[in-house]
Structure formats: C-alpha cells, structure tokens
Design a protein around this motif. Structure first.
Motif, PDB file in Angstrom:
ATOM      1  N   MET A   1      17.514   0.575  57.453  1.00  0.00           N
ATOM      2  CA  MET A   1      17.783   1.898  57.888  1.00  0.00           C
ATOM      3  C   MET A   1      16.926   2.213  59.254  1.00  0.00           C
ATOM      4  N   ALA A   2      15.882   1.624  59.420  1.00  0.00           N
ATOM      5  CA  ALA A   2      15.207   1.736  60.703  1.00  0.00           C
ATOM      6  C   ALA A   2      16.009   1.241  61.747  1.00  0.00           C
ATOM      7  N   ALA A   3      16.650   0.159  61.894  1.00  0.00           N
ATOM      8  CA  ALA A   3      17.446  -0.222  62.760  1.00  0.00           C
ATOM      9  C   ALA A   3      18.657   0.573  62.961  1.00  0.00           C
ATOM     10  N   GLN A   4      19.083   1.076  61.977  1.00  0.00           N
ATOM     11  CA  GLN A   4      20.422   2.322  62.138  1.00  0.00           C
ATOM     12  C   GLN A   4      19.832   3.397  62.968  1.00  0.00           C
ATOM     13  N   ALA A   5      18.936   4.012  62.733  1.00  0.00           N
ATOM     14  CA  ALA A   5      18.080   5.141  63.117  1.00  0.00           C
ATOM     15  C   ALA A   5      17.645   4.740  64.604  1.00  0.00           C
ATOM     16  N   LEU A   6      17.252   3.463  65.185  1.00  0.00           N
ATOM     17  CA  LEU A   6      17.035   3.089  66.379  1.00  0.00           C
ATOM     18  C   LEU A   6      18.368   2.839  67.086  1.00  0.00           C
ATOM     19  N   ARG A   7      19.387   2.417  66.509  1.00  0.00           N
ATOM     20  CA  ARG A   7      20.776   2.282  67.220  1.00  0.00           C
ATOM     21  C   ARG A   7      21.240   3.678  67.295  1.00  0.00           C
ATOM     22  N   ALA A   8      21.161   4.462  66.563  1.00  0.00           N
ATOM     23  CA  ALA A   8      21.798   5.986  66.761  1.00  0.00           C
ATOM     24  C   ALA A   8      21.222   6.301  68.093  1.00  0.00           C
ATOM     25  N   PHE A   9      19.740   6.472  67.975  1.00  0.00           N
ATOM     26  CA  PHE A   9      18.907   7.186  69.134  1.00  0.00           C
ATOM     27  C   PHE A   9      19.442   6.478  70.660  1.00  0.00           C
ATOM     28  N   PHE A  10      19.285   5.063  70.613  1.00  0.00           N
ATOM     29  CA  PHE A  10      19.576   4.692  71.866  1.00  0.00           C
ATOM     30  C   PHE A  10      21.224   4.733  72.085  1.00  0.00           C
ATOM     31  N   ARG A  11      22.189   5.069  71.403  1.00  0.00           N
ATOM     32  CA  ARG A  11      23.421   5.237  71.796  1.00  0.00           C
ATOM     33  C   ARG A  11      23.389   6.701  72.567  1.00  0.00           C
ATOM     34  N   HIS A  12      22.654   7.535  71.738  1.00  0.00           N
ATOM     35  CA  HIS A  12      22.496   8.994  72.268  1.00  0.00           C
ATOM     36  C   HIS A  12      21.814   8.890  73.693  1.00  0.00           C
ATOM     37  N   ALA A  13      20.566   8.124  73.883  1.00  0.00           N
ATOM     38  CA  ALA A  13      20.006   8.027  75.250  1.00  0.00           C
ATOM     39  C   ALA A  13      20.906   7.298  76.149  1.00  0.00           C
ATOM     40  N   GLU A  14      21.804   6.277  75.764  1.00  0.00           N
ATOM     41  CA  GLU A  14      22.822   5.910  76.684  1.00  0.00           C
ATOM     42  C   GLU A  14      23.786   6.917  77.404  1.00  0.00           C
ATOM     43  N   ARG A  15      24.319   7.779  76.278  1.00  0.00           N
ATOM     44  CA  ARG A  15      25.251   8.844  76.848  1.00  0.00           C
ATOM     45  C   ARG A  15      24.648   9.641  77.635  1.00  0.00           C
ATOM     46  N   ARG A  16      23.310   9.919  77.385  1.00  0.00           N
ATOM     47  CA  ARG A  16      22.698  11.035  78.481  1.00  0.00           C
ATOM     48  C   ARG A  16      22.121  10.221  79.449  1.00  0.00           C
ATOM     49  N   GLY A  17      22.212   8.992  79.672  1.00  0.00           N
ATOM     50  CA  GLY A  17      21.513   8.452  80.879  1.00  0.00           C
ATOM     51  C   GLY A  17      20.292   8.040  80.869  1.00  0.00           C
ATOM     52  N   TRP A  18      19.532   8.270  79.905  1.00  0.00           N
ATOM     53  CA  TRP A  18      17.920   7.966  79.721  1.00  0.00           C
ATOM     54  C   TRP A  18      17.807   6.595  79.749  1.00  0.00           C
ATOM     55  N   CYS A  19      18.510   5.725  79.675  1.00  0.00           N
ATOM     56  CA  CYS A  19      18.368   4.283  79.547  1.00  0.00           C
ATOM     57  C   CYS A  19      19.570   3.506  79.984  1.00  0.00           C
ATOM     58  N   LYS A  20      19.335   2.152  80.070  1.00  0.00           N
ATOM     59  CA  LYS A  20      20.477   1.462  80.540  1.00  0.00           C
ATOM     60  C   LYS A  20      21.424   1.244  79.124  1.00  0.00           C
TER      61      LYS A  20
END
Length: 227
Positions: A1-20
């Motif tokens: 569950m934690a890994a799924q939440a992290l993946r969802a967060f970083f996908r969103h961050a990638e789309r927004r250009g917050w991270c690589k």
C-alpha cells in the motif's frame, strides 16, 4: 500500500515537473510469495474442544459433527465434502471416495471409526428422505446438497462459538490444523500431501516451517567427525 501511494505521488510530481521522470517506475513494493507465511489454524487441542462442544442429537448438531470431523481428520476442502455421495461410502470395506477439488480424480480413504459413526448417525437418524444422493443436505425443504459456502458458514460459526481465535475461521483452518498435527506426530510431508490431495510437494512444504523443535532435531545429527 505504501509503495502504491508513493508511485502515485511521484507520477503526479513528474507530470507537474516537480521531479525528474522515472522515479515512480523505479519504486517497487516488497515481494510476498504464495508460501511465505505460516499456516493459519487452531491447535489440535482447540480442534478437539470444538468437536466435543457439539452437543445434542438435532439434525443441525449431527450434521455439523460429521462435517467437522471430515474437515479435521482428513483435511478435506468444503467442495470435496459438499460433493460426497451416499454411494461414495463403502461401509463393509470401511472406505470412502473423495473427488478432489484441485488436482481432480477420485481418491479412496480409510474410514476412521469415529468419522464413520458420525456420518452414519446423521444419515440414519436425520438425513431428509429425498431423491438427492448427496450425503449432506440442507436442513429445510426444498432439500438439496449443502453448498461449499454453507459449509464454510457452518464451520466459521462453530469455531467462533467455541471461542477459538483464528484469523480465518472456515474449513481451510481445520485443514491446516490437520496437517500440522500430522507433522507433529511424525507423518512425512509426502504422506501429508497425499492425504490433502496436493498436486505438488511445494504446497505441502509450507508445513515444514511449523514445528521448529522438530526441524532442530532433524538438523542436530552427528557428522561423524567431518568437521
């Protein structure tokens, strides 16, 4: 569950250009294998208490005793008990046939005395007179074979009434209790697998984790001066 939440967060961050890009794809959850855990079932003492707690001679009590004995003594699955026919029992030879749910085929079993007595008492005293050839029938008309789901509910209800604490409370926990008890009595994993109708030794291997004291005795042998 934690890994799924992290993946969802970083996908969103990638789309927004917050991270690589690529961080989300690199996040992997922990692997859990099918046979990683230990079997979950009551102790054999609890199983005995469960069976002794079935009192009375009502149809529901006699049926429950016969069904639970088949689950506990032979480790049968709910579908295997549900499919039992009157013709599967050879009372003179003291054997009965089981059609296995997973590996298929029909396997003969020796009819343990107490189990045979319980099944026979149910059939003779209170099994409804009907055209159905299934051994275990519903308690009320229209009479038909008891479904696996009903057998699960029967077992769960009796286990909870006996005050037995199990993460799972259906027939499968009695199957685990049966296998664990046999292992502690010195029965081989091959023989346990044959009884349970396992298609491969991998399925039975999970019970090797149960009795740590027994495994220590197995490992504690004399190397004859090799070391």
């Amino acid at each position: 569950m934690a890994a799924q939440a992290l993946r969802a967060f970083f996908r969103h961050a990638e789309r927004r250009g917050w991270c690589k890009a690529g961080i989300a794809g690199a996040i992997q959850g922990p692997r859990r294998y099918v046979h990683e855990g230990l079997p979950d079932g009551p102790t054999w003492e609890e199983v005995q208490r469960l069976l002794l707690g079935i009192k009375g001679s009502s149809p529901s009590a006699l049926r429950a005793r016969a069904v639970l004995l088949l689950f506990a003594i032979y480790g049968l699955r709910s579908g295997e008990v549900s499919r039992l026919l009157l013709s599967d029992f050879d009372w003179s030879a003291e054997t009965f046939l089981v059609t296995h749910s997973k590996r298929g085929g029909r396997q003969p079993y020796p009819l343990q005395h107490e189990v045979g007595e319980a099944v026979l008492e149910y059939v003779v005293k209170c099994r409804p007179r009907t055209g159905s050839r299934h051994v275990f029938l519903t308690l009320h008309a229209p009479y038909r074979s008891v479904s696996p789901a009903s057998l699960w509910a029967l077992t769960s209800r009796r286990i909870k009434a006996a005050g037995i604490q199990c993460r799972r409370s259906g027939p499968h926990c009695l199957r685990h209790a049966c296998a664990t008890h046999l292992l502690q009595e010195g029965v081989s994993l091959k023989e346990i697998g044959d009884l349970l109708g396992h298609r491969s030794a991998i399925s039975t291997g999970i019970y090797a984790k149960v009795d740590i004291s027994m495994l220590r005795r197995v490992a504690d042998f004399d190397l004859g001066g090799l070391l």
